[in-house]
Design a protein around this motif. Structure first.
Motif, mmCIF file in Angstrom:
data_model
loop_
_atom_site.group_PDB
_atom_site.id
_atom_site.type_symbol
_atom_site.label_atom_id
_atom_site.label_comp_id
_atom_site.label_asym_id
_atom_site.label_seq_id
_atom_site.Cartn_x
_atom_site.Cartn_y
_atom_site.Cartn_z
ATOM 1 N N VAL A 37 0.928 -1.210 -0.044
ATOM 2 C CA VAL A 37 -0.109 0.028 0.079
ATOM 3 C C VAL A 37 0.898 1.257 0.056
ATOM 4 O O VAL A 37 1.711 1.559 1.000
ATOM 5 N N ILE A 38 0.816 2.122 -0.813
ATOM 6 C CA ILE A 38 1.572 3.119 -1.199
ATOM 7 C C ILE A 38 0.471 4.612 -0.850
ATOM 8 O O ILE A 38 -0.511 4.646 -1.439
ATOM 9 N N ASP A 39 0.782 5.014 0.249
ATOM 10 C CA ASP A 39 -0.525 6.285 0.522
ATOM 11 C C ASP A 39 0.321 7.398 0.689
ATOM 12 O O ASP A 39 0.527 7.712 2.040
ATOM 13 N N ASP A 40 0.388 8.226 -0.272
ATOM 14 C CA ASP A 40 1.000 9.563 0.051
ATOM 15 C C ASP A 40 2.440 9.769 0.600
ATOM 16 O O ASP A 40 2.479 10.397 1.612
ATOM 17 N N GLY A 41 3.100 8.914 0.099
ATOM 18 C CA GLY A 41 4.447 8.906 0.565
ATOM 19 C C GLY A 41 4.966 7.947 1.751
ATOM 20 O O GLY A 41 5.917 7.664 2.095
ATOM 21 N N ALA A 42 3.857 7.098 2.019
ATOM 22 C CA ALA A 42 3.962 6.349 3.110
ATOM 23 C C ALA A 42 3.895 4.823 2.605
ATOM 24 O O ALA A 42 3.212 4.719 1.654
ATOM 25 N N LEU A 43 4.834 4.096 2.944
ATOM 26 C CA LEU A 43 4.723 2.315 2.537
ATOM 27 C C LEU A 43 4.314 1.658 3.626
ATOM 28 O O LEU A 43 4.591 1.702 4.590
ATOM 29 N N ASP A 44 3.373 0.702 3.290
ATOM 30 C CA ASP A 44 2.938 -0.443 4.049
ATOM 31 C C ASP A 44 2.963 -1.783 3.302
ATOM 32 O O ASP A 44 2.110 -1.775 2.238
ATOM 33 N N ILE A 45 3.580 -2.930 4.008
ATOM 34 C CA ILE A 45 3.497 -4.091 3.123
ATOM 35 C C ILE A 45 2.778 -5.227 4.021
ATOM 36 O O ILE A 45 3.230 -5.332 5.256
ATOM 37 N N GLN A 46 1.826 -5.779 3.647
ATOM 38 C CA GLN A 46 1.070 -6.840 4.343
ATOM 39 C C GLN A 46 1.052 -7.979 3.640
ATOM 40 O O GLN A 46 0.871 -8.272 2.334
ATOM 41 N N GLN A 47 0.927 -9.098 4.427
ATOM 42 C CA GLN A 47 0.578 -10.526 3.623
ATOM 43 C C GLN A 47 -0.741 -10.849 3.368
ATOM 44 O O GLN A 47 -1.461 -10.155 4.086
ATOM 45 N N GLY A 48 -0.898 -11.379 2.293
ATOM 46 C CA GLY A 48 -2.418 -11.883 2.038
ATOM 47 C C GLY A 48 -2.688 -11.026 0.705
ATOM 48 O O GLY A 48 -1.984 -10.706 -0.154
ATOM 49 N N GLU A 49 -4.108 -10.977 0.474
ATOM 50 C CA GLU A 49 -4.516 -10.628 -0.728
ATOM 51 C C GLU A 49 -5.715 -9.444 -0.289
ATOM 52 O O GLU A 49 -6.339 -9.481 0.611
ATOM 53 N N HIS A 50 -5.151 -8.257 -1.233
ATOM 54 C CA HIS A 50 -6.294 -7.088 -0.977
ATOM 55 C C HIS A 50 -7.651 -7.004 -1.667
ATOM 56 O O HIS A 50 -7.598 -7.631 -2.806
#
Length: 102
Positions: A37-50
């Protein structure tokens, strides 16, 4: 796989992700799926399916590692079928900008 995801985190360029609100889904043929997930300069990496990714990329974990190390050209991987993309395919072309080699 966790080492490759750590590489993504360490290479993330928040300046390239300003005003960006996108989800990159990674479907791996040989390990668990993850999404970025890239949200306005922030990064989040998650396991699974969006539920609603902007673009979905299907490949082996070795293909992603090769792309990240520069051993595999992303466009070549796409053209030869090692990488498949659905959704907003043009977003996939921004990966090298978002995660440049340092």
């Amino acid at each position: 796989m966790s080492q490759t995801l750590d590489t993504l985190r360490s290479r993330f360029n928040p300046d390239a992700a300003q005003d960006m609100h996108e989800i990159f889904q990674f479907h791996f043929s040989d390990t668990e799926d993850h999404y970025v997930v890239i949200d306005d300069g922030a990064l989040d990496i998650q396991q699974g399916e969006h539920d609603d990714p902007s673009v979905s990329l299907s490949m082996s974990s070795d293909t992603l590692k090769g792309i990240m190390t520069g051993d595999i050209n992303g466009m070549t991987a796409f053209m030869t079928g090692k990488l498949k993309a659905t959704g907003n395919i043009m977003l996939a072309t921004r990966l090298t900008e978002l995660f440049p080699e340092k």
